[in-house]
Design an enzyme around this catalytic site. Structure first.
Site, PDB file in Angstrom:
ATOM      1  N   SER A  27       0.804  -1.228   0.000  1.00 14.10           N
ATOM      2  CA  SER A  27       0.000   0.000   0.000  1.00 14.10           C
ATOM      3  C   SER A  27       0.833   1.273   0.000  1.00 14.10           C
ATOM      4  O   SER A  27       0.319   2.349  -0.295  1.00 14.10           O
ATOM      5  CB  SER A  27      -0.954   0.015   1.201  1.00 14.10           C
ATOM      6  OG  SER A  27      -0.242   0.157   2.411  1.00 14.10           O
ATOM      7  N   LYS A  50       0.083   4.589   6.788  1.00 17.06           N
ATOM      8  CA  LYS A  50      -0.534   5.366   5.713  1.00 17.06           C
ATOM      9  C   LYS A  50      -0.128   6.836   5.845  1.00 17.06           C
ATOM     10  O   LYS A  50       0.395   7.271   6.866  1.00 17.06           O
ATOM     11  CB  LYS A  50      -2.066   5.275   5.769  1.00 17.06           C
ATOM     12  CG  LYS A  50      -2.645   3.889   5.543  1.00 17.06           C
ATOM     13  CD  LYS A  50      -2.502   3.440   4.112  1.00 17.06           C
ATOM     14  CE  LYS A  50      -3.187   2.093   3.889  1.00 17.06           C
ATOM     15  NZ  LYS A  50      -2.512   0.986   4.585  1.00 17.06           N
TER      16      LYS A  50
END
Length: 207
Positions: A129, A167
């Protein structure tokens, strides 16, 4: 030890500097570029002479395996201070990130790479990710413990589902967006999350 030629001295000093600043020796190509030698065979020849004169030791099976046989440099590296950074195996909701039961091991990080930070931990990244931020599956992120973040920071966050994720953080009007760095993935939108720390570095093993 036998006296070195000017070129051999240049090569030796470059290798020492690279080992001192990066922690590992340069490649043959990097040596050639640094001292102005276009031919890799010429560089290999100089390395062979440095080895025969007792200044370095090489492992022919590995491309960067050059050991400096220099007592001063060896002593300097031996006395280099390190800090023990906890390597977190799991993140449990409601517990401090560095709770004993969360720690799998400790990583000896040189102080000069810690940028003066003391409250650090490391966490293994799973998945792709964050690949566009240069963080790959299997990397360990080096994280500074903190409970807040600025928009755009790469963080380790605990979501409302009690899952830890790496993230990029964005606080927006009525929600928080945890943005992956992968064009094929959608952001995670949550009302709230717990910031466990800000990513300040990445450690990667090269196979």
């Amino acid at each position: 030890m036998t006296k070195l030629s000017k070129r051999q001295q240049q090569i030796l000093e470059f290798i020492k500097q690279e080992v001192k600043t990066k922690g590992y020796p340069p490649s043959v190509r990097e040596i050639g570029e640094a001292v102005g030698l276009a031919s890799s065979s010429t560089v290999h020849g100089h390395l062979a002479r440095l080895e025969s004169k007792g200044y370095i030791r090489r492992d022919p099976t590995k491309p960067r395996a050059i050991e400096i046989l220099d007592s001063d440099l060896t002593k300097e590296r031996e006395k280099e201070e390190v800090i023990s950074v906890p390597m977190i195996g799991k993140v449990t909701a409601g517990q401090p990130i560095t709770a004993v039961e969360n720690i799998e091991d400790y990583f000896p990080l040189p102080k000069r790479l810690a940028a003066g930070e003391k409250q650090l931990f490391m966490l293994e990244v799973m998945g792709d990710s964050m690949i566009e931020a240069g963080i790959l599956d299997g990397d360990y992120v080096i994280v500074r413990q903190q409970s807040s973040a600025n928009n755009g920071d790469i963080v380790v966050a605990m979501t409302e589902e009690n899952e830890a994720t790496v993230k990029r953080f964005f606080k927006e009007k009525d929600h928080i967006r945890l943005q992956p760095e992968n064009v094929h993935l959608e952001p995670i939108i949550v009302r709230d999350c717990t910031i466990l720390g800000k990513v300040i570095g990445v450690y990667r093993l090269i196979n």
